[in-house]
Design a protein around this motif. Sequence first.
Motif, short mmCIF file in Angstrom:
data_model
loop_
_atom_site.label_atom_id
_atom_site.label_comp_id
_atom_site.label_asym_id
_atom_site.label_seq_id
_atom_site.Cartn_x
_atom_site.Cartn_y
_atom_site.Cartn_z
N GLY A 215 49.85 37.80 55.17
CA GLY A 215 50.09 36.47 55.72
C GLY A 215 49.81 35.36 54.74
O GLY A 215 50.37 34.26 54.86
N ALA A 216 48.94 35.61 53.76
CA ALA A 216 48.60 34.58 52.78
C ALA A 216 49.47 34.62 51.54
O ALA A 216 49.58 33.64 50.81
N MET A 217 50.09 35.76 51.28
CA MET A 217 50.88 35.90 50.05
C MET A 217 52.00 34.88 49.90
O MET A 217 52.30 34.44 48.77
N PRO A 218 52.66 34.43 50.99
CA PRO A 218 53.74 33.45 50.81
C PRO A 218 53.31 32.15 50.15
O PRO A 218 54.17 31.41 49.66
N VAL A 219 52.00 31.84 50.12
CA VAL A 219 51.60 30.60 49.44
C VAL A 219 51.99 30.64 47.96
O VAL A 219 52.27 29.59 47.37
N PHE A 220 52.01 31.83 47.39
CA PHE A 220 52.39 31.93 45.99
C PHE A 220 53.89 31.74 45.80
O PHE A 220 54.33 31.46 44.67
N MET A 221 54.67 31.87 46.86
CA MET A 221 56.10 31.57 46.76
C MET A 221 56.28 30.08 46.51
O MET A 221 57.02 29.66 45.62
N GLY A 222 55.59 29.27 47.32
CA GLY A 222 55.68 27.83 47.13
C GLY A 222 55.00 27.37 45.86
O GLY A 222 55.50 26.50 45.14
N TYR A 223 53.84 27.96 45.54
CA TYR A 223 53.06 27.55 44.39
C TYR A 223 53.80 27.83 43.07
O TYR A 223 53.89 26.97 42.20
N THR A 224 54.35 29.04 42.94
CA THR A 224 55.07 29.37 41.70
C THR A 224 56.43 28.68 41.63
O THR A 224 56.90 28.39 40.53
N ALA A 225 57.05 28.43 42.78
CA ALA A 225 58.33 27.72 42.77
C ALA A 225 58.16 26.31 42.20
O ALA A 225 59.09 25.77 41.58
N ALA A 226 56.97 25.72 42.39
CA ALA A 226 56.70 24.37 41.88
C ALA A 226 56.09 24.40 40.48
O ALA A 226 55.62 23.37 40.00
N GLY A 227 56.09 25.55 39.83
CA GLY A 227 55.64 25.63 38.46
C GLY A 227 54.23 26.14 38.26
O GLY A 227 53.78 26.31 37.12
N GLY A 228 53.49 26.38 39.35
CA GLY A 228 52.15 26.92 39.22
C GLY A 228 52.18 28.36 38.72
O GLY A 228 53.20 29.06 38.86
N LEU A 229 51.08 28.79 38.12
CA LEU A 229 51.00 30.14 37.58
C LEU A 229 50.17 31.04 38.49
O LEU A 229 49.24 30.57 39.16
N MET A 230 50.46 32.32 38.49
CA MET A 230 49.71 33.28 39.30
C MET A 230 48.26 33.39 38.86
O MET A 230 47.42 33.89 39.60
N THR A 231 47.95 32.91 37.68
CA THR A 231 46.57 32.98 37.18
C THR A 231 45.76 31.73 37.49
O THR A 231 44.57 31.68 37.18
N ASP A 232 46.36 30.72 38.10
CA ASP A 232 45.66 29.46 38.37
C ASP A 232 44.61 29.63 39.47
O ASP A 232 44.88 30.26 40.51
N LEU A 233 43.44 29.04 39.26
CA LEU A 233 42.38 29.07 40.27
C LEU A 233 42.83 28.40 41.57
O LEU A 233 42.54 28.90 42.66
N ALA A 234 43.55 27.30 41.44
CA ALA A 234 43.98 26.56 42.63
C ALA A 234 44.83 27.44 43.55
O ALA A 234 44.66 27.43 44.77
N GLY A 235 45.75 28.20 42.95
CA GLY A 235 46.59 29.08 43.76
C GLY A 235 45.79 30.13 44.48
O GLY A 235 46.04 30.43 45.66
N TRP A 236 44.81 30.70 43.80
CA TRP A 236 44.00 31.74 44.42
C TRP A 236 43.06 31.19 45.49
O TRP A 236 42.78 31.86 46.48
N MET A 237 42.56 29.97 45.31
CA MET A 237 41.73 29.35 46.36
C MET A 237 42.58 29.03 47.59
O MET A 237 42.12 29.16 48.73
N LEU A 238 43.81 28.62 47.35
CA LEU A 238 44.72 28.39 48.47
C LEU A 238 44.99 29.70 49.20
O LEU A 238 44.98 29.77 50.44
N PHE A 239 45.22 30.75 48.43
CA PHE A 239 45.41 32.08 49.00
C PHE A 239 44.17 32.50 49.79
O PHE A 239 44.26 33.02 50.91
N GLY A 240 42.98 32.23 49.24
CA GLY A 240 41.74 32.58 49.92
C GLY A 240 41.58 31.86 51.25
O GLY A 240 41.13 32.45 52.24
#
Length: 353
Positions: free
Chosen positions: A202-227
């Motif tokens: 259920g949380a994985m789709p946040v990386f769809m929006g995050y990476t689509a906007a240029g964020g990286l899978m290694t970014d802390l912000a993306g993982w905190m959002l996922f958390g």
Amino acid sequence: MPDDSLMPDGPDMDGDPAMSGELARSIDPVTSPSDDIPSIAVSSSTAKKSKRTREPTLVGDFVELTKPRIVTMILVTTVASAWIGMAAPTGVSLSLSAWLVLLIGTGLVAGSAGAANQVWERWIDPLMPRTASRPLASRRMLPATGIAFTAILGLLGTALLAWQFGAAPAWVGVATWVVYVLIYTPMKTRTAWNTTVGAIAGAMPVFMGYTAAGGLMTDLAGWMLFGVLVCWQYPHFMAIAWLCRQQYAEAGFKMTTTVDPSGRSAAWQSIVGAIALAVCGVILCLAPAGELILSAASFTTSLLVVVASWPLLKAALRFARQPDDLRARKMMRWSLVVLPAVLLVMTLRMIGL
């Protein structure tokens, strides 16, 4: 995501936020004209509702197959994650057309996963009143039609994401579909750990929006959002699992509330989830770019995250003291308020508050 949660089936992640009025709903019996009792007056609104129940449409069945409430919640989190992604060091601004493609592509992939879940569970759904009227469970729709619909949505959504944004969002969408459909769905009848796997899906789709906007899978912000999304699904779905525990048990689902009917396990998982949600939000506010920043903005937004999260933690603590339907329902309703509030604070912090 557990059915009734994000996409998930949530947190039967199904998993649907904003569905508190339907949790204990039973399917109304369909009566023939000969069964009518003339002495009973039926209001026009009731008659219209009954008519809709008796006469489902093909379009309505296709929409129901996608689990629209879960899709809506996923799109809300996609918007937040994309805004946060744009504020990342590698972020890029999205045009209106890119936003439309992101939302349509993500919605199609999410809808495909919801439809695949119903294809898989078409033999189990008839055992629960709140899912017995689904198109495949009620046999209004052939399994082949559901499978074809699932494939079309999934392939089209993945193609749109890949075309507009490249491989990363598309692969995240595929991974989300695989975890939700092929891992989480069959786990529901085998182990209560399905909630954890569903929360991840259920949380994985946040990386769809995050990476689509240029964020990286290694970014802390993306993982905190996922958390935040993972942790939120525990109190949200545990509330639903408690309210529907009898139906889940009768259908053979292994949920925390069926394995431990006392509610103690569901309560402590809800408490830990609510606390961890706040912690993830605070970490992002203190280190939006991955490095600790001590400033008025970081402290203010961290405090706002704690304040926004507190009602959910308080509801979980009350449920722990006395597990019952009233407290479970309050916990679920607070979860629907707390998540967007925390996401709003996180977004404001990332864009420069």
